[in-house]
Scaffold this motif. Structure first.
Motif, short mmCIF file in Angstrom:
data_model
loop_
_atom_site.label_atom_id
_atom_site.label_comp_id
_atom_site.label_asym_id
_atom_site.label_seq_id
_atom_site.Cartn_x
_atom_site.Cartn_y
_atom_site.Cartn_z
N VAL A 185 8.07 -0.91 4.18
CA VAL A 185 7.45 -0.10 5.22
C VAL A 185 5.94 -0.35 5.30
CG1 VAL A 185 7.08 1.93 3.76
CG2 VAL A 185 7.34 2.21 6.23
N ALA A 186 5.36 -0.73 4.17
CA ALA A 186 3.93 -1.00 4.18
C ALA A 186 3.63 -2.47 4.48
CB ALA A 186 3.33 -0.60 2.83
N ASP A 187 4.67 -3.24 4.73
CA ASP A 187 4.56 -4.67 4.97
C ASP A 187 4.76 -4.87 6.48
OD1 ASP A 187 5.02 -7.41 5.22
OD2 ASP A 187 6.28 -7.53 3.45
N ASP A 188 3.78 -4.51 7.23
CA ASP A 188 3.90 -4.43 8.70
C ASP A 188 2.49 -4.61 9.20
OD1 ASP A 188 5.34 -1.99 10.93
OD2 ASP A 188 3.30 -2.73 11.06
N LYS A 189 2.32 -5.43 10.22
CA LYS A 189 0.96 -5.81 10.61
C LYS A 189 0.16 -4.64 11.16
CE LYS A 189 1.66 -10.55 10.37
NZ LYS A 189 3.11 -10.56 10.14
N VAL A 190 0.85 -3.65 11.71
CA VAL A 190 0.10 -2.49 12.19
C VAL A 190 -0.30 -1.60 11.02
CG1 VAL A 190 0.13 -0.49 13.69
CG2 VAL A 190 1.24 -2.61 14.42
N VAL A 191 0.63 -1.44 10.06
CA VAL A 191 0.27 -0.68 8.86
C VAL A 191 -0.92 -1.36 8.17
CG1 VAL A 191 1.04 0.04 6.57
CG2 VAL A 191 2.58 0.26 8.54
N TYR A 192 -0.86 -2.69 8.12
CA TYR A 192 -1.95 -3.47 7.52
C TYR A 192 -3.30 -3.02 8.07
CZ TYR A 192 -5.25 -7.37 7.34
OH TYR A 192 -6.38 -8.13 7.18
N ALA A 193 -3.33 -2.82 9.39
CA ALA A 193 -4.60 -2.45 10.02
C ALA A 193 -5.13 -1.12 9.51
CB ALA A 193 -4.42 -2.40 11.54
N PHE A 194 -4.25 -0.31 8.90
CA PHE A 194 -4.69 1.00 8.38
C PHE A 194 -5.02 0.98 6.90
CE2 PHE A 194 -2.61 2.27 12.30
CZ PHE A 194 -3.39 3.34 12.74
N VAL A 195 -4.84 -0.18 6.24
CA VAL A 195 -5.01 -0.19 4.78
C VAL A 195 -6.40 0.33 4.34
CG1 VAL A 195 -5.07 -1.62 2.70
CG2 VAL A 195 -3.20 -1.86 4.33
N THR A 228 -9.50 -5.90 12.57
CA THR A 228 -8.24 -5.86 13.31
C THR A 228 -8.30 -4.85 14.45
OG1 THR A 228 -7.07 -6.42 11.27
CG2 THR A 228 -5.75 -5.50 13.05
N TYR A 229 -7.88 -5.29 15.60
CA TYR A 229 -7.80 -4.40 16.76
C TYR A 229 -6.38 -3.89 16.88
CZ TYR A 229 -12.18 -6.73 17.58
OH TYR A 229 -13.44 -7.22 17.41
N ARG A 230 -6.25 -2.55 16.83
CA ARG A 230 -4.92 -1.96 16.93
C ARG A 230 -4.68 -1.64 18.39
NH1 ARG A 230 -6.57 1.23 11.58
NH2 ARG A 230 -7.73 2.60 12.94
N CYS A 231 -3.77 -2.34 19.00
CA CYS A 231 -3.61 -2.24 20.44
C CYS A 231 -3.12 -0.86 20.87
CB CYS A 231 -2.67 -3.33 20.94
SG CYS A 231 -3.35 -4.97 20.65
N MET A 232 -2.62 -0.06 19.94
CA MET A 232 -2.21 1.30 20.28
C MET A 232 -3.42 2.15 20.65
SD MET A 232 -1.33 2.50 16.40
CE MET A 232 -1.02 4.19 16.89
N GLU A 233 -4.63 1.73 20.23
CA GLU A 233 -5.83 2.49 20.57
C GLU A 233 -6.42 1.92 21.86
OE1 GLU A 233 -8.07 1.96 17.01
OE2 GLU A 233 -6.66 3.16 15.82
N PRO A 234 -6.71 2.78 22.84
CA PRO A 234 -7.13 2.32 24.17
C PRO A 234 -8.29 1.33 24.17
CG PRO A 234 -6.76 4.68 24.18
CD PRO A 234 -6.60 4.24 22.77
N GLU A 235 -9.36 1.61 23.41
CA GLU A 235 -10.50 0.67 23.45
C GLU A 235 -10.11 -0.68 22.87
OE1 GLU A 235 -12.66 3.58 20.98
OE2 GLU A 235 -11.01 4.40 22.17
#
Lengths: 483, 316
Positions: free
Chosen positions: A324-334, A353-360
């Motif tokens: 579950v922690a081996d995920d590129k989006v989770v990575y962005a939160f490390v 890392t730019y998390r595309c879920m965030e509007p900016e």
């Protein structure tokens, strides 16, 4: 003929050995001269000796083909080592330990109270869309509350010399056997350099791995029965599975060798009758582990295995669900995860890392796609990626559409200029891009390999280090700093 | 030791032995046919009879011509008993236990399989056949030699032995069964010299001729040959020796009681029967019994030490 380091191109990228034209790095100055003193002919001769040794030692990786009669290919290896001074490595080691410690706390939290979500640090929607979250694991307490016992984190160095973590492999990371074999080969081909630079040893890994696994045994009083579970001979990492089992003195088992009895204990079928198994170092993916709990069509796993694990009758490394922690989006939160659980700043940075879920971030990504690398959350091995600088307009448009449809599934990172190491190409030394995969073991204590597996993209200009796509490897030396 | 590993080693032993035996019977048949008068020469069909794969053969081949039979026995991959199939199966068994068998063995087996595959066309010609089969026999012997010289003589070695000796016992009885039966009409005195040739060829199928000569000192004829092939204590291809060797291996394995009981019955059966006294029909019935008993012993070994069949696992 000798080697002229003044002509070696090292301006555009950070080179691990060459600081400036004609000048080696301070921490191991003299190394370039040592290579020059050997001369190109001798280096090529030693490379050939290494190739022969690899063939003789049977170091292979598996590529299956029905025709041709062999499924193994020799492991491509370049003899020029990648060198890192001990002082730098100490910091990396501390950073890796910190990272994996935080990730283990994170995984354990996700399968229990999910405090990090309640506290608004980690978005529930990211978890909701994770394909590696296993509802079957909720509420399970693995030994020592550790889920990722063996982690392989990929490190890369950018042009300015900064080391970044590129990704964490928490499922079934492979490559450590090649790290060990590379060292054996290097000792044979460079005995004199080896003596002089005295790189720190790596070969205690199998016994460290065994200790890590043994510490998880549900029957601590007895000598634990540890096994390595492999999907079988057609798996690309089968060599490693067999190698580690042999080095640890454990049985190498397949799913059909094991069964779960009515008492929820796992046994292996031996000629002496059933024998209880305490710890399984499994190199089979979650979904194939147990047809009762996961994919019912799996023939690689063991019926009832998850039941046995949940009941605490057997330990598994890595624990099911650790991915579950081996995920590129989770990575962005490390970085946030480290701050949240450890109340400390990350020692080794993430690649920005730019998390595309965030509007900016989404807006930035769409605007700058030709300079970015865009990655989907759950693909690995470089699949489904957009490398901006190498992409066509049509490809970027297709990606833009996909990102907007499902922003949570994408991250974007600046295209890094991976560092290089001199590599023997034909009869010359040329720079080739490298990454580094150290392995971190976690149980009652944490241990990090001394260095790790340096992978090298053998094609000129290529950044792809995978062995199936023209990648090779190098020995990695951690050397004591020169006074 | 894992049951799966034991099973694979057992089959490795069996398949290599089977490949070798098949190579031997083809070689000897070719020589035999050259020595017999055309009218009574049995042709090539008996070789398929020995392997018992007649139904499969007839499904794919029109007649028992030399070419058809030789292809079926050497290189037909539809025939699980062909040399190529056996070496392929041995190689697969060996591949899954590569960490267990010495590396050189794997390499030699791999090489032998590739040879059997690549040189097949040559092996099918009358001129190239001898060389091809000789290479197969030597290669099989080489594998056995390497294993005995380099592998740990532990439980795995016992399973290798069991596979080899059960296969060999089975093949010896098959050769006797087919070869003693159909050659010559009874009581034909003018064909006497050819009867000797027939029994010599039976011996030669098992490389037993020299050993027989040294040990028996009587001329080659039915009674002594049968006694030699069934009951000789030290000839390594006699049924008795194979069963005795299997028993010794069984005794060194854990939980061997029931398998030993089956082997013990077989041994007593061998001791109490005098094959030379049996007429052809009785001999055939007796060989049937012995083969059934060998089959039972295999079943007992599988039940005691190997992985349960997949079907049983799925039902559980």
């Amino acid at each position: 003929m000798s080697i002229d380091w003044n002509l070696y191109p090292c301006q555009d990228f950070y080179d691990e050995l060459v600081a400036a034209p004609g000048k080696g790095r301070d921490a191991f100055s003299g190394f370039l001269d040592d290579l020059s003193a050997l001369g190109p002919e001798e280096l090529v001769a030693r490379q050939e000796a290494a190739n022969l040794a690899i063939k003789e030692m049977g170091i292979t990786f598996t590529v299956y083909s029905e025709e041709g009669g062999t499924i193994d290919r020799a492991w491509p290896f370049d003899i020029i080592p990648r060198i890192i001074p001990k002082s730098e490595w100490d910091r990396v080691e501390a950073g890796l330990k910190q990272r994996v410690q935080a990730l283990n706390l994170f995984i354990d939290d996700l399968y229990h109270d999910q405090r990090i979500i309640k506290d608004g640090v980690f978005p529930a929607e990211v978890l909701a869309k994770s394909v590696n979250f296993r509802p079957q694991c909720v509420g399970v307490n693995p030994p020592l509350h550790i889920w990722a016992h063996v982690c392989g984190s990929d490190l890369v160095r950018d042009a300015d010399g900064t080391l970044y973590v590129l990704e964490d492999n928490l499922r079934v990371p492979s490559g450590v056997s090649y790290m060990l074999e590379n060292r054996l080969v290097t000792k044979r081909v460079f005995p004199e350099l080896f003596e002089h630079y005295a790189p720190l040893p790596v070969d205690d890994y199998p016994s460290q791995l065994f200790d890590t696994l043994a510490a998880l045994s549900p029957r601590p009083a007895d000598y634990p029965q540890v096994v390595v579970l492999t999907p079988g001979i057609y798996n690309s990492a089968y060599f490693e599975h067999a190698y580690l089992a042999q080095q640890m003195g454990c049985e190498l088992v397949e799913g059909r060798d094991l069964f779960v009895d009515t008492d929820d204990c796992v046994h292996m079928r031996t000629v002496d009758g059933p024998k209880r198994v305490d710890v399984i170092y499994r190199r089979v993916d979650d979904l194939f582990l147990d047809p009762e709990a996961f994919r019912p069509d799996s023939t690689l796993g063991v019926r009832g295995l998850l039941r046995a694990w949940t009941a605490g009758k057997v330990a598994m490394a890595n624990a099911p669900g650790a991915g579950v922690a081996d995920d590129k989006v989770v990575y962005a939160f490390v970085p946030e995860i480290i701050r949240y659980y450890l109340d400390a700043e990350p020692v080794i940075p993430n690649v920005p890392t730019y998390r595309c879920m965030e509007p900016e971030a989404l807006a930035y990504t769409l605007e700058h796609m030709e300079h970015l690398v865009v990655k989907p959350a759950n693909e690995s091995g470089g699949y489904g990626m957009l490398v901006g600088p190498a992409s066509t307009k049509a490809e970027r448009e297709r990606f833009a559409e996909a990102i907007q449809k499902d922003p949570r599934n994408y991250i974007a990172q600046p295209a890094l200029k991976l560092s290089t190491v001199p590599t023997i190409i034909g009869h010359h030394l040329e720079p080739r891009h490298v990454d580094l995969r150290p392995f971190i073991l976690s149980a009652d204590r944490q241990q990090v390999t001394m260095g790790g597996l340096t992978r090298v993209a053998l094609r000129k200009g290529s950044l792809v280090v995978n062995s199936s796509q023209g990648g090779g490897s190098k020995d990695t030396w951690i050397v004591p700093d020169q006074p | 030791m894992l049951s799966r590993v034991a099973e694979n080693i057992y089959w490795l032993g069996r398949y290599v032995e089977r490949a070798e035996n098949t190579a031997r019977i083809v070689t000897v048949n070719a020589n035999l046919l050259l020595d017999l008068p055309r009218g009574i020469a049995p042709g090539w069909r008996p070789l398929v009879d020995i392997t018992g794969a007649n139904a499969l053969f007839e499904e794919h081949c029109k007649d028992y011509s030399e070419r058809n039979v030789v292809r079926f026995l050497l290189g037909d991959e539809r025939n699980g008993g062909s040399i190529l199939s056996c070496l392929g199966a041995a190689r697969e068994s060996c591949r899954t236990i590569r960490d267990f068998v010495p590396r050189e063995t794997w390499e030699l087996l791999n090489e032998l399989y590739l040879y059997a595959h690549d040189a097949l066309a040559k092996g099918m010609t009358k001129g190239g056949r001898h060389t091809y089969l000789k290479y197969i026999i030597l290669g099989s012997q080489g594998i056995n030699g390497l294993l005995s010289g380099t592998m740990l003589h532990d439980q795995g070695y016992e399973f290798l032995h069991l596979g080899r000796f059960l296969e060999r016992a089975d093949m010896t009885t098959r050769i006797i069964d087919v070869r003693s039966a159909n050659l010559l009409p009874d009581e034909t005195t003018d064909l006497r010299p050819f009867e000797t040739i027939q029994w010599v060829s039976v011996l030669k199928s098992m490389t037993a001729y020299q050993a027989y000569r040294r040990s028996e000192q009587v001329r080659v004829q039915r009674g002594p040959v049968l006694r030699f092939l069934f009951k000789h204590p030290t000839f390594p291809r006699s049924v008795r020796h194979c069963i005795e060797s299997s028993r010794l291996s069984l005794e060194r394995l854990p939980r061997c009681e029931s398998a030993l009981r089956v082997a013990g019955r077989l041994k007593r059966n061998l001791e109490s029967t005098e094959p030379p006294r049996l007429d052809q029909q009785q001999l055939h019935a007796y060989i049937d019994d012995v083969q059934t008993a060998i089959g039972e012993l295999h079943q007992e070994i599988a039940r005691t030490w190997f992985l349960p069949p997949l079907a049983a696992e799925a039902a559980a």
